[in-house]
Design a protein around this motif. Structure first.
Motif, mmCIF file in Angstrom:
data_model
loop_
_atom_site.group_PDB
_atom_site.id
_atom_site.type_symbol
_atom_site.label_atom_id
_atom_site.label_comp_id
_atom_site.label_asym_id
_atom_site.label_seq_id
_atom_site.Cartn_x
_atom_site.Cartn_y
_atom_site.Cartn_z
ATOM 1 N N UNK A 146 -0.446 -28.655 6.255
ATOM 2 C CA UNK A 146 -1.769 -28.524 6.872
ATOM 3 C C UNK A 146 -1.738 -29.030 8.319
ATOM 4 N N UNK A 147 -1.118 -30.187 8.523
ATOM 5 C CA UNK A 147 -1.060 -30.731 9.872
ATOM 6 C C UNK A 147 -0.175 -29.886 10.787
ATOM 7 N N UNK A 148 0.914 -29.360 10.276
ATOM 8 C CA UNK A 148 1.781 -28.502 11.086
ATOM 9 C C UNK A 148 1.028 -27.260 11.534
ATOM 10 N N UNK A 149 0.228 -26.695 10.628
ATOM 11 C CA UNK A 149 -0.572 -25.514 10.968
ATOM 12 C C UNK A 149 -1.674 -25.874 11.957
ATOM 13 N N UNK A 150 -2.340 -26.987 11.715
ATOM 14 C CA UNK A 150 -3.454 -27.409 12.565
ATOM 15 C C UNK A 150 -3.014 -27.615 14.006
ATOM 16 N N UNK A 151 -1.830 -28.189 14.190
ATOM 17 C CA UNK A 151 -1.352 -28.474 15.533
ATOM 18 C C UNK A 151 -0.359 -27.423 16.037
ATOM 19 N N UNK A 152 -0.309 -26.278 15.329
ATOM 20 C CA UNK A 152 0.437 -25.101 15.781
ATOM 21 C C UNK A 152 1.908 -25.404 16.061
ATOM 22 N N UNK A 153 2.481 -26.221 15.217
ATOM 23 C CA UNK A 153 3.904 -26.520 15.319
ATOM 24 C C UNK A 153 4.642 -25.569 14.385
ATOM 25 N N UNK A 154 4.977 -24.384 14.894
ATOM 26 C CA UNK A 154 5.514 -23.311 14.055
ATOM 27 C C UNK A 154 6.834 -23.698 13.402
ATOM 28 N N UNK A 155 7.741 -24.299 14.160
ATOM 29 C CA UNK A 155 9.041 -24.661 13.613
ATOM 30 C C UNK A 155 8.898 -25.656 12.469
ATOM 31 N N UNK A 156 8.029 -26.641 12.665
ATOM 32 C CA UNK A 156 7.821 -27.644 11.635
ATOM 33 C C UNK A 156 7.088 -27.059 10.436
ATOM 34 N N UNK A 157 6.181 -26.134 10.689
ATOM 35 C CA UNK A 157 5.480 -25.458 9.599
ATOM 36 C C UNK A 157 6.473 -24.711 8.709
ATOM 37 N N UNK A 158 7.409 -24.025 9.315
ATOM 38 C CA UNK A 158 8.420 -23.278 8.553
ATOM 39 C C UNK A 158 9.279 -24.235 7.731
ATOM 40 N N UNK A 159 9.675 -25.351 8.335
ATOM 41 C CA UNK A 159 10.497 -26.334 7.624
ATOM 42 C C UNK A 159 9.761 -26.897 6.412
ATOM 43 N N UNK A 160 8.496 -27.252 6.591
ATOM 44 C CA UNK A 160 7.730 -27.816 5.483
ATOM 45 C C UNK A 160 7.449 -26.786 4.396
ATOM 46 N N UNK A 161 7.235 -25.538 4.793
ATOM 47 C CA UNK A 161 7.069 -24.472 3.799
ATOM 48 C C UNK A 161 8.360 -24.287 3.006
ATOM 49 N N UNK A 162 9.491 -24.390 3.689
ATOM 50 C CA UNK A 162 10.773 -24.297 2.997
ATOM 51 C C UNK A 162 10.957 -25.427 1.998
ATOM 52 N N UNK A 163 10.515 -26.628 2.370
ATOM 53 C CA UNK A 163 10.598 -27.766 1.457
ATOM 54 C C UNK A 163 9.678 -27.560 0.260
ATOM 55 N N UNK A 164 8.522 -26.996 0.516
ATOM 56 C CA UNK A 164 7.584 -26.695 -0.577
ATOM 57 C C UNK A 164 8.191 -25.696 -1.558
ATOM 58 N N UNK A 165 8.887 -24.705 -1.063
ATOM 59 C CA UNK A 165 9.557 -23.714 -1.916
ATOM 60 C C UNK A 165 10.661 -24.383 -2.734
ATOM 61 N N UNK A 166 11.400 -25.291 -2.086
ATOM 62 C CA UNK A 166 12.480 -25.993 -2.786
ATOM 63 C C UNK A 166 11.928 -26.823 -3.941
ATOM 64 N N UNK A 167 10.773 -27.439 -3.746
ATOM 65 C CA UNK A 167 10.151 -28.222 -4.819
ATOM 66 C C UNK A 167 9.737 -27.310 -5.960
ATOM 67 N N UNK A 168 9.158 -26.156 -5.632
ATOM 68 C CA UNK A 168 8.744 -25.195 -6.664
ATOM 69 C C UNK A 168 9.937 -24.707 -7.472
ATOM 70 N N UNK A 169 11.034 -24.488 -6.786
ATOM 71 C CA UNK A 169 12.243 -24.034 -7.474
ATOM 72 C C UNK A 169 12.725 -25.095 -8.450
ATOM 73 N N UNK A 170 12.735 -26.336 -8.004
ATOM 74 C CA UNK A 170 13.156 -27.440 -8.871
ATOM 75 C C UNK A 170 12.273 -27.547 -10.106
ATOM 76 N N UNK A 171 10.970 -27.482 -9.901
ATOM 77 C CA UNK A 171 10.044 -27.618 -11.033
ATOM 78 C C UNK A 171 10.253 -26.521 -12.067
#
Length: 299
Positions: free
Chosen positions: A267-292
């Motif tokens: 949410x914060x990455x999107x709010x402050x338009x940090x595209x690179x960081x947004x992509x990284x955090x989305x990737x981490x979110x996907x990794x967590x979903x895969x693990x679960x």
């Protein structure tokens, strides 16, 4: 009668000429003894070094380390930690104050705790303005001065993962063995708090004292006040910390706790338009979903 254990206080100073004497006096005026004080000046550009040297004239027993170049908090602390002889450690900023009975309360908590693997004791903090006037409390309190929301103690690992404000870092007393286990702060990061709490709580229990132990000063343009500015390097460090935490997790509940924190960062990455960081955090979110979905957690 058993002697009190030695407490080592590492006081990090950088351009703190206005506050450092008050901070150092709060250490030497503690009710508790013995205390070992180690001061580090991280190549200040104001008169901090001169002010400290003048104070040392009446406190010659205190160690003073002067960095010839600015090394930052994590490297400066780790270097000073090599000289610490105490069984317990406090990381003190040179603009914060320890209340007179603060360390005494913490040592008593360690010595009388119900937890068998206690590594860290912390409490509440009074937030003060630059001029020392009252501002607020780190944890909101009721009319009797007690925290409104009960703190999680013991195994707080999942709590630290999901909520970044689980600990009042300025009020913490560590067992030296915790820092030995951590091998100090991670020097690749731009701030140390969250990473040290996560890694320490993975192996150690935490306890809370419902008292104000320190006075934390808010200073204009401090690192904390810029925490979520666009592309700020601290947000990158937070991503690195959460990525490391994923490797420490041992259960689905812990992955869910981490997922909650990652959502916050997205949410914060999107709010402050940090595209690179947004992509990284989305990737981490996907990794967590895969693990679960696919990981076989230990029973």
């Amino acid at each position: 009668m058993q002697e009190n254990p030695l407490v080592s206080i590492i006081c990090l100073a950088f351009n703190h000429e206005k506050f450092v004497v008050e901070t150092l006096n709060s250490v030497v005026e503690q009710n508790y003894q013995p205390i070992e004080l180690i001061i580090v000046d991280d190549c200040s550009t104001d008169n901090t070094k001169l002010v400290i040297n003048n104070w040392l004239l009446t406190h010659p027993e205190v160690q003073f380390i002067v960095n010839e170049v600015n090394r930052g908090n994590t490297k400066s602390f780790n270097n000073a930690l090599k000289f610490a002889k105490g069984e317990y450690i406090i990381d003190l900023a040179a603009d914060d104050l320890i209340v007179p009975n603060g360390i005494e309360l913490q040592i008593n908590a360690f010595q009388n705790s119900k937890y068998q693997n206690l590594g860290v004791v912390y409490g509440n903090a009074e937030i003060i303005n630059e001029d020392g006037s009252f501002n607020s409390y780190y944890f909101p309190v009721d009319a009797d001065g007690k925290v409104i929301s009960k703190r999680v103690t013991g195994n707080i690992y999942s709590s630290v993962l999901s909520t970044g404000d689980s600990i009042c870092s300025v009020s913490a007393l560590f067992k030296k063995s915790v820092f030995d286990f951590l091998e100090g702060y991670d020097e690749t990061l731009d701030y140390e708090d969250l990473d040290s709490w996560i890694r320490a709580s993975r192996e150690y229990e935490f306890d809370f004292i419902d008292e104000v132990l320190v006075k934390k000063r808010t200073v204009t343009n401090s690192l904390g006040s810029n925490f979520y500015k666009k592309k700020h390097r601290i947000n990158v460090s937070t991503y690195k910390i959460l990525k490391k935490a994923l490797k420490l997790n041992r259960s689905k509940i812990e992955d869910l706790a981490l997922q909650k924190r990652v959502h916050h960062e997205i949410i914060h990455s999107f709010k402050y338009r940090s595209l690179n960081l947004l992509i990284k955090n989305l990737g981490l979110r996907i990794a967590i979903s895969w693990r679960k979905k696919f990981k076989k957690y230990p029973n």
